[in-house]
Design a protein around this motif. Structure first.
Motif, PDB file in Angstrom:
ATOM      1  N   GLY A  65       7.549 -33.727 -31.296  1.00 14.62           N
ATOM      2  CA  GLY A  65       6.447 -33.802 -30.354  1.00 14.62           C
ATOM      3  C   GLY A  65       5.566 -32.568 -30.408  1.00 14.62           C
ATOM      4  N   THR A  66       4.521 -32.558 -29.595  1.00 15.23           N
ATOM      5  CA  THR A  66       3.539 -31.482 -29.612  1.00 15.23           C
ATOM      6  C   THR A  66       3.290 -30.933 -28.205  1.00 15.23           C
ATOM      7  OG1 THR A  66       1.691 -33.036 -29.391  1.00 15.23           O
ATOM      8  CG2 THR A  66       2.365 -32.409 -31.629  1.00 15.23           C
ATOM      9  N   VAL A  67       2.899 -29.669 -28.181  1.00 12.91           N
ATOM     10  CA  VAL A  67       2.520 -28.987 -26.943  1.00 12.91           C
ATOM     11  C   VAL A  67       1.133 -28.401 -27.147  1.00 12.91           C
ATOM     12  CG1 VAL A  67       3.065 -27.159 -25.292  1.00 12.91           C
ATOM     13  CG2 VAL A  67       4.925 -28.402 -26.429  1.00 12.91           C
ATOM     14  N   GLU A  68       0.177 -28.833 -26.318  1.00 13.79           N
ATOM     15  CA  GLU A  68      -1.186 -28.331 -26.396  1.00 13.79           C
ATOM     16  C   GLU A  68      -1.545 -27.626 -25.101  1.00 13.79           C
ATOM     17  OE1 GLU A  68      -4.120 -31.281 -27.580  1.00 13.79           O
ATOM     18  OE2 GLU A  68      -2.496 -32.511 -28.390  1.00 13.79           O
ATOM     19  N   ILE A  69      -2.149 -26.468 -25.212  1.00 11.61           N
ATOM     20  CA  ILE A  69      -2.677 -25.742 -24.061  1.00 11.61           C
ATOM     21  C   ILE A  69      -4.154 -25.500 -24.310  1.00 11.61           C
ATOM     22  CG2 ILE A  69      -2.600 -23.612 -22.720  1.00 11.61           C
ATOM     23  CD1 ILE A  69       0.398 -23.472 -23.294  1.00 11.61           C
ATOM     24  N   ALA A  70      -4.977 -25.966 -23.377  1.00 11.87           N
ATOM     25  CA  ALA A  70      -6.434 -25.843 -23.501  1.00 11.87           C
ATOM     26  C   ALA A  70      -6.933 -26.405 -24.824  1.00 11.87           C
ATOM     27  CB  ALA A  70      -6.873 -24.397 -23.326  1.00 11.87           C
ATOM     28  N   GLY A  71      -6.345 -27.525 -25.250  1.00  5.89           N
ATOM     29  CA  GLY A  71      -6.799 -28.222 -26.440  1.00  5.89           C
ATOM     30  C   GLY A  71      -6.279 -27.699 -27.758  1.00  5.89           C
ATOM     31  N   THR A  72      -5.446 -26.670 -27.728  1.00 14.28           N
ATOM     32  CA  THR A  72      -4.898 -26.093 -28.956  1.00 14.28           C
ATOM     33  C   THR A  72      -3.432 -26.460 -29.106  1.00 14.28           C
ATOM     34  OG1 THR A  72      -6.429 -24.206 -28.826  1.00 14.28           O
ATOM     35  CG2 THR A  72      -4.476 -23.956 -30.223  1.00 14.28           C
ATOM     36  N   ASP A  73      -3.072 -27.045 -30.252  1.00 14.05           N
ATOM     37  CA  ASP A  73      -1.682 -27.397 -30.529  1.00 14.05           C
ATOM     38  C   ASP A  73      -0.924 -26.136 -30.910  1.00 14.05           C
ATOM     39  OD1 ASP A  73       0.747 -28.397 -31.312  1.00 14.05           O
ATOM     40  OD2 ASP A  73      -0.038 -29.792 -32.809  1.00 14.05           O
ATOM     41  N   LEU A  74       0.048 -25.780 -30.070  1.00 15.52           N
ATOM     42  CA  LEU A  74       0.791 -24.541 -30.278  1.00 15.52           C
ATOM     43  C   LEU A  74       2.246 -24.792 -30.640  1.00 15.52           C
ATOM     44  CD1 LEU A  74      -0.843 -22.907 -27.197  1.00 15.52           C
ATOM     45  CD2 LEU A  74      -1.034 -21.973 -29.500  1.00 15.52           C
ATOM     46  N   THR A  75       2.581 -26.022 -30.983  1.00 16.58           N
ATOM     47  CA  THR A  75       3.974 -26.396 -31.220  1.00 16.58           C
ATOM     48  C   THR A  75       4.624 -25.524 -32.288  1.00 16.58           C
ATOM     49  OG1 THR A  75       3.285 -28.656 -30.730  1.00 16.58           O
ATOM     50  CG2 THR A  75       5.514 -28.344 -31.583  1.00 16.58           C
ATOM     51  N   GLY A  76       3.958 -25.370 -33.415  1.00 17.31           N
ATOM     52  CA  GLY A  76       4.539 -24.617 -34.513  1.00 17.31           C
ATOM     53  C   GLY A  76       3.928 -23.247 -34.704  1.00 17.31           C
ATOM     54  N   ALA A  77       3.279 -22.740 -33.653  1.00 18.18           N
ATOM     55  CA  ALA A  77       2.610 -21.439 -33.765  1.00 18.18           C
ATOM     56  C   ALA A  77       3.629 -20.317 -33.957  1.00 18.18           C
ATOM     57  CB  ALA A  77       1.777 -21.176 -32.514  1.00 18.18           C
ATOM     58  N   PRO A  78       3.255 -19.250 -34.663  1.00 17.52           N
ATOM     59  CA  PRO A  78       4.149 -18.104 -34.829  1.00 17.52           C
ATOM     60  C   PRO A  78       4.513 -17.489 -33.476  1.00 17.52           C
ATOM     61  CG  PRO A  78       2.235 -17.942 -36.277  1.00 17.52           C
ATOM     62  CD  PRO A  78       1.966 -19.064 -35.342  1.00 17.52           C
ATOM     63  N   ASP A  79       5.631 -16.768 -33.440  1.00 17.21           N
ATOM     64  CA  ASP A  79       6.110 -16.179 -32.195  1.00 17.21           C
ATOM     65  C   ASP A  79       5.059 -15.280 -31.548  1.00 17.21           C
ATOM     66  OD1 ASP A  79       8.506 -17.472 -32.396  1.00 17.21           O
ATOM     67  OD2 ASP A  79       9.617 -15.748 -33.184  1.00 17.21           O
ATOM     68  N   ARG A  80       4.366 -14.484 -32.342  1.00 16.75           N
ATOM     69  CA  ARG A  80       3.361 -13.579 -31.791  1.00 16.75           C
ATOM     70  C   ARG A  80       2.255 -14.341 -31.085  1.00 16.75           C
ATOM     71  NH1 ARG A  80       2.048  -9.065 -29.191  1.00 16.75           N
ATOM     72  NH2 ARG A  80       0.000  -8.238 -29.776  1.00 16.75           N
ATOM     73  N   ARG A  81       1.798 -15.422 -31.707  1.00 14.59           N
ATOM     74  CA  ARG A  81       0.745 -16.242 -31.109  1.00 14.59           C
ATOM     75  C   ARG A  81       1.231 -16.876 -29.812  1.00 14.59           C
ATOM     76  NH1 ARG A  81      -4.048 -17.700 -29.381  1.00 14.59           N
ATOM     77  NH2 ARG A  81      -4.661 -19.846 -29.786  1.00 14.59           N
ATOM     78  N   ARG A  82       2.453 -17.391 -29.801  1.00 13.28           N
ATOM     79  CA  ARG A  82       3.014 -18.007 -28.603  1.00 13.28           C
ATOM     80  C   ARG A  82       3.152 -16.978 -27.480  1.00 13.28           C
ATOM     81  NH1 ARG A  82       5.959 -22.802 -29.573  1.00 13.28           N
ATOM     82  NH2 ARG A  82       7.659 -22.171 -28.192  1.00 13.28           N
TER      83      ARG A  82
END
Length: 227
Positions: A65-82
């Motif tokens: 599944g996916t997690v989007e915050i303010a229209g940006t998919d952050l599911t697989g984002a690097p730890d720093r970005r998260r």
């Protein structure tokens, strides 16, 4: 313009996957919060509401599944970005306030702002503004031990909103308070959320409090349904 502050799509989570002790906590959860919307998350104990909130707030990752915050998919984002998104876009409130005991109410609200690079004078002004909204401006320079339980939780609300997040996630934010104090503190939380215009997903067992929110959803056996 994207009017959805938070969206979870097809989110699944299983603990101890592949073993006889596997527990399927979330089974294809879909939920979205419009900007400015306050949603009650109702769930029996052990249903997985904390897991859902942690995934929504990027503290945990879904199996699918996916997690989007303010229209940006952050599911697989690097730890720093998260981490940066959690700091800037997501506020958390828990059942216990977790305030730093050696700092005053105002300082507890200032610290996350300083971590985000906000000037001390601006951070102090923001802290005072939030404390006034929740009705405890005169308690700004008291340390947590000198505050009542309800006052401590209101400080925790202010701290969660200090960096002007777009989403607030709250896990039983009044669950540790007596009924009368719970109502007062919840009024403060609603005023704060409405004043700042953010979206909020608030887990609660209290159906009276849930009824005062814009919408109610129930998590049971890994699925979400409307109430």
């Amino acid at each position: 313009m994207n009017d959805v502050a938070l969206r979870l799509t097809g989110v699944t989570k299983t603990y101890n996957a592949g073993s006889p002790a596997a527990v399927e906590v979330l089974r294809g959860v879909d939920v979205s919060l419009a900007k400015g919307e306050i949603v009650a998350l109702v769930a029996p104990s052990g249903a997985g509401k904390s897991t859902l909130l942690h995934i929504a707030g990027l503290l945990d990752t879904p199996d699918d599944g996916t997690v989007e915050i303010a229209g940006t998919d952050l599911t697989g984002a690097p730890d720093r970005r998260r981490t940066l998104v959690r700091r800037d876009e997501v506020g958390f409130v828990y059942q216990f306030h977790h305030l730093l005991p050696e700092f005053s109410a105002q300082e507890n609200i200032v610290l996350p702002q300083l971590a985000a690079g906000i000037a001390r004078s601006d951070a102090d002004a923001r802290a005072r503004e939030l404390l006034e909204i929740v009705g405890i401006g005169t308690r700004a320079h008291h340390r947590p031990a000198a505050l009542s339980g309800g006052e401590q939780q209101r400080v925790a609300f202010c701290r969660a909103l200090a960096n002007r997040p777009s989403v607030l996630l709250a896990d039983e934010p009044t669950g540790n308070l007596d009924p009368a104090t719970s109502d007062t503190v919840f009024d403060a939380l609603m005023a704060l959320v409405r004043e700042t215009g953010l979206s909020a997903l608030i887990a609660t067992h209290n159906m009276d409090l849930a009824a005062r929110m814009d919408r109610r959803i129930r998590l049971d056996q890994g699925k979400l349904t409307a109430l």
